[in-house]
Design an enzyme around this catalytic site. Structure first.
Site: not given
Ligand code: AMP
Ligand code: MG
Length: 480
Positions: A87, A89, A110, A122-123, A173, A249, A259
């Site tokens: 989801g 995050g 993002k 940490d989002g 984005r 994903d 991504d």
């Molecule tokens: P990604 O590697 O960007 O494709 O992200 C994979 C998953 O990790 C997704 O669900 C993102 O929302 C979550 N995610 C990546 N970085 C963070 C972060 N700093 N804080 C919270 N969720 C994260």
């Molecule tokens: Mg991703």
């Protein structure tokens, strides 16, 4: 003073099984570092009368445009083969901006703060990786490859804890949607057949309206997504792009590249090239991208099984036949793409051998992927002295002579297929290092040259050279 936003929020109207309603978390001291005026223009948005302070408030999420109803989207995914509930995050979808009332674009932040999908993260996002996504996604767009776009980057004025304290940033984005294979996997995992039907119908209305009234919607959707994804991976192979983290994903149902994490362009030709530090076994290596696309499509097909036929076994049989055909569709598209790169019109039984022979020579000689094809367009400029290469050139010339078109047509075809410049890793790094110190000029110059990747420009030469041999062990990191 109107900017021109026209938000409609169709995804947020779906039930809470699909998303969480949430607003971006405000940030301390936002500062706009880049705004894509050309993209804004295409979206009928006018920011020209808005001062920088206000723009910083807008693109940080501190001040939300009217009409948004922001959400974090639920999705799951196979990450390096392992199924996980994921989801948004660290992303928030503001809503869908309508252009001319009918074209619909997701506007997403993002790095905009925690959501219920953050799983301990940490989002937040960091300046370097967000600018990197901006540069590479815009480069991919200019290369005529479907992709999400980048509208803006702001620094948040907050520090983000990674291996050290880094500058926080938010990327805006733009995508035709953020529906992923993983979105289907999430809904399929809940085993709620009504939700699955809702998602199929929603996706078809948004991306494939031509099958709206089909009696075999799920099957048609599978075929159309396969066609799109197949074309996408062929385009990546054409320009030497390695996505780096083709988890389910990170695969959009629209067929857009999405991504941008550890992605990078290959310099010298080696089918086993991997840049990502976490891809220890080369699952997402250059030449593995087509089979992984097929693997991901098989995961997509699995989600659709309950809707293909009432009888599960029949469904599986039909879906498997479609997926098994991936190789044939890919081979044909790939062969035609390589013919274009070599300026070959029509078909000759020996084309595949001619192409494979070139690739073998390139691999053996560690030839630069981009520059080899670039040099072939100007044979006088040919820099290869290798005896086998000269033999190959002669075979290629013989095949070209069988073209039933002019020399000029052949060069035109090659020019459309072979970029002069790509975002070379060392150039991207140089630009990001300067940006980290507050100098954005290097990024701006790089973006400007990447806007016309098929044209030889005044200062193209500065961007055409591969890195020095000593710099060649380039590694990328998952951009958080
Ligand atoms: P990604 O590697 O960007 O494709 O992200 C994979 C998953 O990790 C997704 O669900 C993102 O929302 C979550 N995610 C990546 N970085 C963070 C972060 N700093 N804080 C919270 N969720 C994260
Ligand atoms: Mg991703």
């Amino acid at each position: 003073m109107t900017i021109g936003w026209h938000f409609d929020n169709s995804y947020s109207k779906l039930s809470n099984n699909f998303k969480e309603e949430i607003k971006p978390t405000p940030v301390d001291n936002p500062e706009l570092v880049i705004l894509n005026k050309e993209l804004a223009n295409n979206l009928n948005l006018d920011f020209s009368k808005i001062d920088k302070k206000k723009l910083s408030e807008i693109f940080s999420g501190n001040s939300l445009p009217e009409g948004t109803k922001s959400i974090a989207q639920a999705y799951a995914g196979h990450q390096f083969g392992h199924f996980t509930m994921l989801g948004d995050g660290r992303a928030v979808l503001l809503g869908e901006h309508l252009v001319n009332k009918n074209k619909r674009f997701d506007i997403q932040f993002k790095g905009s703060g925690k959501t219920s999908f953050s799983r301990g993260g940490d989002g937040r996002a960091v300046l370097g990786p967000m600018l990197r996504e901006y540069i590479i996604s815009e480069a991919i767009h200019a290369l005529n490859i479907p992709t999400t776009r980048s509208l803006a980057v702001v620094k948040t004025g907050e520090k983000v804890v990674r291996e050290s304290l880094l500058q926080g940033a938010i990327l805006t984005r733009v995508a035709t949607s953020h529906i992923r294979v993983g979105t289907f996997q999430y809904i399929a995992a809940t085993q709620n057949i009504d939700d699955l039907k809702t998602l199929v119908n929603y996706t078809i209305n948004r991306h494939y309206p031509e099958i709206k009234s089909s009696k075999t919607k799920a099957l048609d959707l599978l075929n159309l997504v396969m066609e799109k994804q197949c074309q996408l991976v062929v385009d990546w192979m054409r320009v030497g792009f390695i996505h780096g983290v083709m988890n389910t994903d990170n695969m959009a149902i629209s067929g857009e590249t999405i991504d941008y994490g550890p992605c990078a362009f290959m310099d010298h030709y080696d089918p086993k090239t991997v840049f990502s530090s976490i891809d220890k076994f080369g699952r997402y290596a250059f030449s593995n991208q087509p089979p992984i696309t097929k693997w991901n499509l098989a995961r997509f097909a699995e989600c659709l099984i309950p809707l293909i036929d009432k009888n599960e076994n029949t469904s599986i049989k039909i879906a498997s036949e479609i997926i098994d055909n991936f190789q044939n569709i890919y081979e044909e598209k790939w062969l035609n793409m390589m013919r274009d790169k070599l300026g070959l019109f029509g078909e000759d039984i020996n084309d595949k051998k001619l192409i494979k022979d070139l690739l073998k020579l390139m691999e053996k000689n560690k030839s630069d992927y981009t520059n080899t094809f670039y040099n072939l367009m100007d044979i006088k400029n040919n820099i290869y002295k290798d005896k086998n290469f000269i033999i190959w050139i002669n075979n290629w010339k013989k095949r070209i002579n069988s073209n039933k078109t002019s020399n000029q047509k052949q060069i035109e075809l090659m020019k459309k297929s072979n970029p002069v410049v790509i975002p070379r890793n060392h150039k991207v790094e140089e630009a990001l290092a300067a940006a980290e110190e507050g100098n954005f000029e290097v990024v701006i110059n790089l973006l400007s040259i990447l806007k016309k990747p098929y044209d030889l420009q005044k200062n193209s030469a500065d961007y055409q050279s591969p890195p020095l041999l000593s710099d060649q062990k380039y590694q990328t990191f998952c951009g958080t």
